[in-house]
Write a protein that holds these residues in place. Structure first.
Motif, PDB file in Angstrom:
ATOM      1  N   SER A 452       4.894 -21.483   0.307  1.00  0.00           N
ATOM      2  CA  SER A 452       5.191 -20.050   0.288  1.00  0.00           C
ATOM      3  C   SER A 452       6.238 -19.721   1.350  1.00  0.00           C
ATOM      4  CB  SER A 452       3.919 -19.248   0.563  1.00  0.00           C
ATOM      5  OG  SER A 452       4.223 -17.879   0.788  1.00  0.00           O
ATOM      6  N   PRO A 453       7.150 -18.793   1.046  1.00  0.00           N
ATOM      7  CA  PRO A 453       8.146 -18.393   2.037  1.00  0.00           C
ATOM      8  C   PRO A 453       7.618 -17.387   3.058  1.00  0.00           C
ATOM      9  CG  PRO A 453       8.506 -17.175   0.021  1.00  0.00           C
ATOM     10  CD  PRO A 453       7.370 -18.120  -0.257  1.00  0.00           C
ATOM     11  N   PHE A 454       6.377 -16.951   2.909  1.00  0.00           N
ATOM     12  CA  PHE A 454       5.840 -15.927   3.800  1.00  0.00           C
ATOM     13  C   PHE A 454       5.591 -16.486   5.195  1.00  0.00           C
ATOM     14  CE2 PHE A 454       3.733 -13.795  -0.125  1.00  0.00           C
ATOM     15  CZ  PHE A 454       4.970 -13.292  -0.511  1.00  0.00           C
ATOM     16  N   VAL A 556     -15.596  -3.819  -4.109  1.00  0.00           N
ATOM     17  CA  VAL A 556     -16.484  -4.971  -4.020  1.00  0.00           C
ATOM     18  C   VAL A 556     -16.463  -5.667  -5.371  1.00  0.00           C
ATOM     19  CG1 VAL A 556     -18.793  -5.784  -3.414  1.00  0.00           C
ATOM     20  CG2 VAL A 556     -17.930  -3.644  -2.438  1.00  0.00           C
ATOM     21  N   ALA A 557     -16.086  -6.941  -5.368  1.00  0.00           N
ATOM     22  CA  ALA A 557     -15.875  -7.617  -6.653  1.00  0.00           C
ATOM     23  C   ALA A 557     -16.214  -9.094  -6.539  1.00  0.00           C
ATOM     24  CB  ALA A 557     -14.419  -7.441  -7.105  1.00  0.00           C
ATOM     25  N   THR A 558     -16.328  -9.730  -7.682  1.00  0.00           N
ATOM     26  CA  THR A 558     -16.610 -11.157  -7.742  1.00  0.00           C
ATOM     27  C   THR A 558     -15.830 -11.751  -8.909  1.00  0.00           C
ATOM     28  OG1 THR A 558     -18.403 -12.800  -7.787  1.00  0.00           O
ATOM     29  CG2 THR A 558     -18.650 -10.893  -9.239  1.00  0.00           C
ATOM     30  N   ALA A 559     -16.038 -13.023  -9.172  1.00  0.00           N
ATOM     31  CA  ALA A 559     -15.489 -13.709 -10.356  1.00  0.00           C
ATOM     32  C   ALA A 559     -14.002 -13.494 -10.508  1.00  0.00           C
ATOM     33  CB  ALA A 559     -16.266 -13.278 -11.610  1.00  0.00           C
ATOM     34  N   SER A 560     -13.597 -12.728 -11.552  1.00  0.00           N
ATOM     35  CA  SER A 560     -12.189 -12.640 -11.928  1.00  0.00           C
ATOM     36  C   SER A 560     -11.308 -11.975 -10.879  1.00  0.00           C
ATOM     37  CB  SER A 560     -12.055 -11.877 -13.255  1.00  0.00           C
ATOM     38  OG  SER A 560     -12.568 -10.568 -13.138  1.00  0.00           O
ATOM     39  N   PHE A 561     -11.882 -11.262  -9.916  1.00  0.00           N
ATOM     40  CA  PHE A 561     -11.059 -10.611  -8.905  1.00  0.00           C
ATOM     41  C   PHE A 561     -10.612 -11.574  -7.809  1.00  0.00           C
ATOM     42  CE2 PHE A 561     -12.543  -6.806 -10.914  1.00  0.00           C
ATOM     43  CZ  PHE A 561     -11.586  -5.852 -10.637  1.00  0.00           C
ATOM     44  N   TRP A 562     -11.157 -12.782  -7.778  1.00  0.00           N
ATOM     45  CA  TRP A 562     -10.704 -13.766  -6.800  1.00  0.00           C
ATOM     46  C   TRP A 562      -9.266 -14.191  -7.085  1.00  0.00           C
ATOM     47  CZ3 TRP A 562     -13.308 -16.631  -2.787  1.00  0.00           C
ATOM     48  CH2 TRP A 562     -14.590 -16.148  -2.487  1.00  0.00           C
ATOM     49  N   GLU A 563      -8.793 -13.941  -8.280  1.00  0.00           N
ATOM     50  CA  GLU A 563      -7.407 -14.247  -8.631  1.00  0.00           C
ATOM     51  C   GLU A 563      -6.901 -13.181  -9.584  1.00  0.00           C
ATOM     52  OE1 GLU A 563      -6.899 -17.429 -11.655  1.00  0.00           O
ATOM     53  OE2 GLU A 563      -8.949 -17.942 -11.089  1.00  0.00           O
ATOM     54  N   GLY A 564      -5.584 -13.062  -9.676  1.00  0.00           N
ATOM     55  CA  GLY A 564      -5.000 -12.134 -10.631  1.00  0.00           C
ATOM     56  C   GLY A 564      -5.030 -10.684 -10.209  1.00  0.00           C
ATOM     57  N   PHE A 565      -5.587 -10.379  -9.030  1.00  0.00           N
ATOM     58  CA  PHE A 565      -5.601  -8.999  -8.530  1.00  0.00           C
ATOM     59  C   PHE A 565      -4.473  -8.860  -7.525  1.00  0.00           C
ATOM     60  CE2 PHE A 565      -7.597  -5.902  -5.403  1.00  0.00           C
ATOM     61  CZ  PHE A 565      -7.115  -4.790  -6.073  1.00  0.00           C
ATOM     62  N   ASP A 566      -3.508  -8.010  -7.830  1.00  0.00           N
ATOM     63  CA  ASP A 566      -2.304  -7.877  -7.023  1.00  0.00           C
ATOM     64  C   ASP A 566      -2.201  -6.445  -6.518  1.00  0.00           C
ATOM     65  OD1 ASP A 566       0.064  -8.410  -5.805  1.00  0.00           O
ATOM     66  OD2 ASP A 566       1.272  -8.521  -7.619  1.00  0.00           O
ATOM     67  N   ALA A 567      -2.335  -6.269  -5.194  1.00  0.00           N
ATOM     68  CA  ALA A 567      -2.211  -4.940  -4.593  1.00  0.00           C
ATOM     69  C   ALA A 567      -1.263  -5.032  -3.399  1.00  0.00           C
ATOM     70  CB  ALA A 567      -3.574  -4.405  -4.159  1.00  0.00           C
ATOM     71  N   PRO A 568       0.056  -5.115  -3.663  1.00  0.00           N
ATOM     72  CA  PRO A 568       1.019  -5.277  -2.575  1.00  0.00           C
ATOM     73  C   PRO A 568       1.175  -4.016  -1.739  1.00  0.00           C
ATOM     74  CG  PRO A 568       2.157  -4.954  -4.653  1.00  0.00           C
ATOM     75  CD  PRO A 568       0.698  -5.050  -4.979  1.00  0.00           C
ATOM     76  N   GLY A 569       1.894  -4.158  -0.625  1.00  0.00           N
ATOM     77  CA  GLY A 569       2.097  -3.016   0.259  1.00  0.00           C
ATOM     78  C   GLY A 569       0.867  -2.773   1.109  1.00  0.00           C
ATOM     79  N   ARG A 626       1.054 -10.379  -0.517  1.00  0.00           N
ATOM     80  CA  ARG A 626       1.744 -10.531  -1.793  1.00  0.00           C
ATOM     81  C   ARG A 626       3.250 -10.344  -1.686  1.00  0.00           C
ATOM     82  NH1 ARG A 626      -1.293 -13.303  -4.644  1.00  0.00           N
ATOM     83  NH2 ARG A 626      -0.174 -12.628  -6.516  1.00  0.00           N
ATOM     84  N   ARG A 627       3.717  -9.801  -0.564  1.00  0.00           N
ATOM     85  CA  ARG A 627       5.146  -9.569  -0.359  1.00  0.00           C
ATOM     86  C   ARG A 627       5.515  -9.933   1.088  1.00  0.00           C
ATOM     87  NH1 ARG A 627       3.978  -8.944  -4.886  1.00  0.00           N
ATOM     88  NH2 ARG A 627       4.589  -7.316  -6.368  1.00  0.00           N
ATOM     89  N   GLU A 628       6.829 -10.084   1.345  1.00  0.00           N
ATOM     90  CA  GLU A 628       7.288 -10.438   2.691  1.00  0.00           C
ATOM     91  C   GLU A 628       6.958  -9.364   3.722  1.00  0.00           C
ATOM     92  OE1 GLU A 628       9.112 -10.871  -0.008  1.00  0.00           O
ATOM     93  OE2 GLU A 628      10.259 -12.742   0.061  1.00  0.00           O
ATOM     94  N   THR A 629       6.755  -8.133   3.269  1.00  0.00           N
ATOM     95  CA  THR A 629       6.508  -7.032   4.192  1.00  0.00           C
ATOM     96  C   THR A 629       5.022  -6.709   4.360  1.00  0.00           C
ATOM     97  OG1 THR A 629       6.820  -5.475   2.354  1.00  0.00           O
ATOM     98  CG2 THR A 629       8.743  -5.967   3.735  1.00  0.00           C
ATOM     99  N   ASP A 630       4.149  -7.388   3.630  1.00  0.00           N
ATOM    100  CA  ASP A 630       2.718  -7.100   3.716  1.00  0.00           C
ATOM    101  C   ASP A 630       2.146  -7.551   5.060  1.00  0.00           C
ATOM    102  OD1 ASP A 630       2.935  -6.166   1.171  1.00  0.00           O
ATOM    103  OD2 ASP A 630       1.685  -7.691   0.228  1.00  0.00           O
ATOM    104  N   ARG A 631       1.111  -6.846   5.495  1.00  0.00           N
ATOM    105  CA  ARG A 631       0.378  -7.211   6.706  1.00  0.00           C
ATOM    106  C   ARG A 631      -1.109  -7.093   6.397  1.00  0.00           C
ATOM    107  NH1 ARG A 631       4.941  -7.969   7.577  1.00  0.00           N
ATOM    108  NH2 ARG A 631       6.209  -7.572   9.442  1.00  0.00           N
ATOM    109  N   GLY A 632      -1.938  -7.936   7.032  1.00  0.00           N
ATOM    110  CA  GLY A 632      -3.357  -7.820   6.757  1.00  0.00           C
ATOM    111  C   GLY A 632      -4.215  -8.773   7.542  1.00  0.00           C
ATOM    112  N   VAL A 633      -5.521  -8.635   7.345  1.00  0.00           N
ATOM    113  CA  VAL A 633      -6.526  -9.459   8.017  1.00  0.00           C
ATOM    114  C   VAL A 633      -7.460 -10.040   6.967  1.00  0.00           C
ATOM    115  CG1 VAL A 633      -8.469  -9.471   9.627  1.00  0.00           C
ATOM    116  CG2 VAL A 633      -6.424  -8.126  10.151  1.00  0.00           C
ATOM    117  N   LEU A 634      -7.774 -11.318   7.108  1.00  0.00           N
ATOM    118  CA  LEU A 634      -8.738 -12.009   6.252  1.00  0.00           C
ATOM    119  C   LEU A 634      -9.968 -12.334   7.078  1.00  0.00           C
ATOM    120  CD1 LEU A 634      -9.586 -13.624   3.661  1.00  0.00           C
ATOM    121  CD2 LEU A 634      -8.370 -15.585   4.657  1.00  0.00           C
TER     122      LEU A 634
END
Length: 684
Positions: A452-454, A556-569, A626-634
């Protein structure tokens, strides 16, 4: 000029790609992947590419595929990704590259309006007001649609009970005998696919055709020179769904109802339809009763002659009664088969159900596993452990020898020059990507990993709490909810909680709902829980976040939300994972795969459980940036990451974020995000 040279030119700062992509800038990884795809197209063979988030893998395979001038099939994981490729990405590139290319979209028949079944549904009428309104909306849309693709109909809930009434299935389609055959949307889509230069399909359609040779792929694939499988990490699990055999009590009940309806409509009095249908219904319900009371979702192992815990005599008798009742219905249908095409299709369904009943009375096929799913209905399943054999013998070799018979009259692509491209952001945690290549029979494929380029160390932080209940501790869920609420309160929502079980989903969702139910109603935080609304509605509402004066959201989600969920910004800035996503150890398929590894002298834990958890963890963590400008905590609420030996390997699957050592540093990181959000808002 070679294909690789033309591809390299397209990815230059002033190349064709700059016209197709907004704010395009050269990424070394994207260009390298595109050149590797171009080489694979020129030379043939298989290429497996793991391309990290942000690489831009879609354009990396589309540009060389389009510039090659070859006939191309692209398969995606979901219908939503199909629509994105066909409706957005492909048209942009075709225009930018100035290519005279015909494109087609092909989905399974359940995605298209069936004009004949719409007419039947209109004739039958519906007492339910909601269903009647939905049906009226579909009827109005049917007058204007060219494709019949239900995805084009706005506001139609994918869970609507009306959809099965206005779409066909392999079982109830009348084929060439249908009165609406000439205007059939499914047939139109297949004709367009056969005439197109680029065809976009999905994995479900691809494997359904391998299983039954009914979706039109049997004619299409032999003519294709380049096949691309995007989101390829789902191939194995999708494939085994279709390459196995299933028999359900619900199938039998549906068959009985259809027999009764068709018999009374077309041949009343010629056969005792009520008795035949009642016999099948009774046998199906008796088979379900043999399983007794079980927790919903229970899977009964079936390693011996009958499923574990069930009485052998009762089980075998119930299975025999089901087969005999279906065969009796088949005999009745056979006597009136010339009266209506409905009877011909019902007879074929009966024979297939009878064959499956007979199969489940015999021992399980080698290299397969068998179990019973218990819910309101019963489902008997026999599944291969992976798709390796099918890929090697029925996919990579398709188009050679006798297997090309389905494509007579069409130009056949030379099998040795065919190019097979498999790509995803998550395909393994080792250099050879064995998690993907082994079960898919691609050990000989060329493998490329593109990072990834991030700048994850700058954009994101990882917190693994040290003083935290163990995952099996009863207080674990409450503590996960506490830490998620702590972050959401600071951020004003913008929080996604991913759980590994539906039980945790419910308990954490209820806990968060209680915590925020009494929140300041001037700026409320909305708690969204998977299952309460359609997935698309949940995603849209979450992405809206704190816009338009609304409060932010916790999902709060499980299963299919572990992938394919894109909420950039800044819509998503905190991802909380409840525990390490190991496969369920008591699942029959998981157990069978473990036994096979033991027989090979390998470690099920190291060679299966840990890689599976690594992939799922990588997918879940990938929701954050999801983008070069995103910021967050895991936040990963599982101390095994730092206390167990395998934790280092699993941490290696997560992007290289900076580490937070305690909750105080977590609060500081969250406050920094709040400050950044305020700064961004001041520029709006």
């Amino acid at each position: 000029m070679s294909l690789q040279e033309r591809v390299h030119e397209a990815f230059l700062p002033d190349g064709a790609l700059s016209l197709a992509a907004e704010q395009f800038h050269v990424r070394e990884g994207q260009t390298n992947m595109a050149l590797a795809v171009a080489e694979a197209i020129e030379t043939g063979g298989q290429l497996v590419v793991e391309a990290g988030t942000g690489v831009g893998k879609t354009f990396s395979y589309l540009v060389p595929a389009l510039l090659s001038g070859e006939r191309v099939m692209i398969s995606t994981a979901t219908k939503a990704l199909q629509d994105q490729l066909f409706g957005r990405d492909l048209p942009r590139l075709v225009e930018a590259l100035a290519l005279p290319i015909r494109m087609a979209l092909l989905k399974g028949r359940g995605s298209y309006l069936c004009l004949h079944r719409l007419e039947l549904a209109r004739r039958d009428g519906h007492d339910d007001r909601g269903a009647a309104r939905a049906l009226a909306k579909i009827e109005q849309w049917a007058q204007a649609t060219r494709t019949g693709d239900l995805a084009e109909l706005p506001g139609l809930d994918e869970r609507s009970p009306v959809i099965p009434l206005v779409t066909s299935s392999r079982e109830n389609c009348l084929g060439a005998q249908c009165p609406k055959f000439r205007a059939c949307h499914v047939n139109q889509a297949r004709r367009e696919a056969l005439a197109a230069d680029v065809v976009v399909v999905n994995h479900h359609l691809f494997f359904a055709d391998l299983a039954v040779r009914e979706s039109g792929m049997a004619e299409l694939l032999p003519t294709v020179r380049v096949a691309v499988f995007d989101e390829a990490h789902q191939l194995n699990e999708t494939g085994i769904q279709f390459l196995g055999v299933q028999l359900g009590s619900a199938q039998a009940l549906d068959f009985a109802r259809d027999v009764l309806a068709a018999g009374l409509q077309h041949a009343r009095g010629l056969v005792d339809w009520t008795q035949l249908a009642a016999g099948v219904e009774h046998a199906a319900r008796e088979l379900r009763l043999v399983a007794g009371k079980q927790w919903p979702g229970t899977k009964l192992r079936w390693n011996e002659a009958v499923p574990e815990g069930l009485d052998p005599h009762q089980w075998q008798f119930a299975l025999e009664q089901l087969q005999q009742s279906i065969e009796a219905a088949a005999d009745g249908l056979d006597t009136v088969s010339e009266l209506s095409p409905d009877f011909t299709r019902l007879y074929e369904r009966a024979m297939e159900l009878a064959r499956r009943s007979a199969r489940f009375a015999l021992p399980c096929a080698p290299e397969s596993v068998r179990w019973v799913d218990v819910g309101q209905q019963l489902r008997l399943v026999e599944s291969p452990l992976d798709i390796a054999d099918a890929i090697r013998t029925r996919v990579l070799q398709i188009g050679s020898g006798e297997q090309d018979g389905e494509g007579e009259g069409a130009a056949q692509a030379e099998p040795e020059r065919r190019s097979w491209i498999f790509t995803s952001a998550t395909l393994g945690d080792d250099a050879r990507l064995r998690w993907f290549t082994e079960p898919c029979g691609l050990q000989e494929a060329r493998v490329l990993r593109v990072s990834s380029p991030f700048d994850y160390a700058r954009q994101a932080a990882l917190y693994v709490p040290r003083d935290f209940p163990r995952p099996q501790d009863p207080s674990h869920g409450a503590q996960v909810a506490r830490i998620a609420a702590r972050g959401a309160q600071r951020l004003g929502g913008r929080t996604l909680v991913l759980t590994t079980t539906t039980r945790a989903l419910r308990s954490i969702g209820e806990d968060l709902s209680r915590r925020f139910g009494a929140a300041d109603m001037l700026s409320p935080i909305e708690v969204l829980v998977q299952g309460e609304l359609p997935k698309r509605v949940l995603m849209d509402r979450f992405r809206e976040g704190a816009q338009h004066g609304r409060g932010g959201c916790v999902l709060v989600a499980t299963a299919s939300f572990w992938e394919g969920f894109d909420a950039p910004g800044d819509a998503l800035q905190l991802v909380v994972i409840d525990k390490l996503p190991f496969p369920p150890p008591n699942d029959p398929l998981v157990e069978a795969r473990g036994r096979r590894l033991e027989a090979q002298g390998r470690s099920p834990f190291n060679d299966y459980f840990v890689p599976e958890a690594a992939i799922a963890l990588k997918q879940g963590a990938g929701r954050l940036i999801r983008r070069e400008t995103d910021r967050g905590v895991l936040v990963i609420c599982d101390t095994r990451l730092i206390s167990m030996g395998y934790g280092k390997r699993l941490l290696g699957a997560v992007p290289a974020m900076r580490r937070l050592e305690n909750e105080e540093s977590l609060d500081v990181a969250l406050d920094e995000l709040v400050a950044l959000n305020a700064q961004d808002d001041s520029f709006v």
